[in-house]
Design an enzyme around this catalytic site. Structure first.
Site, PDB file in Angstrom:
ATOM      1  N   ASP A   1      39.632  39.147  39.436  1.00 23.59           N
ATOM      2  CA  ASP A   1      38.237  38.772  39.180  1.00 23.59           C
ATOM      3  C   ASP A   1      38.093  37.275  38.914  1.00 23.59           C
ATOM      4  O   ASP A   1      37.214  36.616  39.455  1.00 23.59           O
ATOM      5  CB  ASP A   1      37.635  39.599  38.024  1.00 23.59           C
ATOM      6  CG  ASP A   1      38.498  39.607  36.754  1.00 23.59           C
ATOM      7  OD1 ASP A   1      39.547  38.921  36.716  1.00 23.59           O
ATOM      8  OD2 ASP A   1      38.124  40.297  35.793  1.00 23.59           O
TER       9      ASP A   1
ATOM     10  N   ASP B   1      41.774  31.825  35.195  1.00 19.39           N
ATOM     11  CA  ASP B   1      41.398  30.955  34.090  1.00 19.39           C
ATOM     12  C   ASP B   1      42.587  30.029  33.796  1.00 19.39           C
ATOM     13  O   ASP B   1      42.754  29.018  34.464  1.00 19.39           O
ATOM     14  CB  ASP B   1      41.030  31.874  32.917  1.00 19.39           C
ATOM     15  CG  ASP B   1      40.436  31.156  31.723  1.00 19.39           C
ATOM     16  OD1 ASP B   1      39.684  30.202  31.916  1.00 19.39           O
ATOM     17  OD2 ASP B   1      40.723  31.572  30.581  1.00 19.39           O
TER      18      ASP B   1
END
Ligand code: IMP
Ligand code: MG
Length: 173
Positions: A98, A101
């Site tokens: 998804d 980071d």
């Protein structure tokens, strides 16, 4: 919780981009034996749309990993909660995530999957926050590059909630 979310990417924007990614993947993996590896839980809406935009005969399999520690940031130590039900040895593997980071999760998962000797291993993510990166991971396919915001929706959660928002928005605590 929804009242703390301001829209960032609309459903229409997301779906248009996912169709573009699907078309590129269809070209890049034509004639290849591909296993699409989804990282649960956050990937479920993205991967459902993405694989339906790929006009190929592929395997789709899921893996769930957890970072040790808690809070909003991963620690880089991952352990497998659920493993693939397909072998990737001698096959092409595409990991779908998804959001990237710090990169620590994908760094660990990539190394773990490389040990299983796939023919190739590439990474596709819906969202990329490059300004937060702590380790270098080669991300081959990116839906959207975003600023350093905490985002929710379309699979992304805040404490397990808001994954079912149909769009991506910024969460304001
Ligand atoms: P990384 O290991 O730091 O790259 O973390 C990746 C994981 O952290 C993602 O799969 C998400 O589960 C979570 N994460 C990172 N940023 C966000 C965010 O903005 N919203 C929701 N989850 C996030
Ligand atoms: Mg995740």
């Amino acid at each position: 919780m929804r009242d703390r979310v301001t829209p960032l990417l609309s459903e229409a924007q997301i779906h248009a981009r996912v169709r573009e990614l699907g078309a590129r993947l269809t070209q890049d993996y034509a004639g290849k034996d591909l296993v699409v590896v989804g990282l649960l839980n956050g990937v479920f809406p993205f991967i459902a749309d993405l694989v339906r935009a790929m006009e190929l005969d592929i395997d789709v399999s899921f893996m769930q990993v957890a970072s040790y520690g808690g809070g909003l940031e991963s620690t880089g130590e991952v352990h497998i909660l659920k493993d693939l039900d397909r072998s990737i040895r001698g096959r092409h593997a595409l990991v779908v995530e998804d959001i990237v980071d710090t990169g620590l999760t994908l760094f660990k998962v990539s190394n773990l999957l490389k040990d299983r000797e796939p023919l190739s291993l590439k990474i596709c993510t819906l969202l990329d926050k490059p300004s937060r990166r702590k380790v270098e991971v080669p991300v081959d396919y990116v839906g959207f590059t975003i600023e350093d915001h905490f985002v929710v929706g379309y699979g992304l959660d805040m404490d397990g909630k808001l994954r079912n928002l149909p769009y991506v928005g910024v969460y304001h605590p």
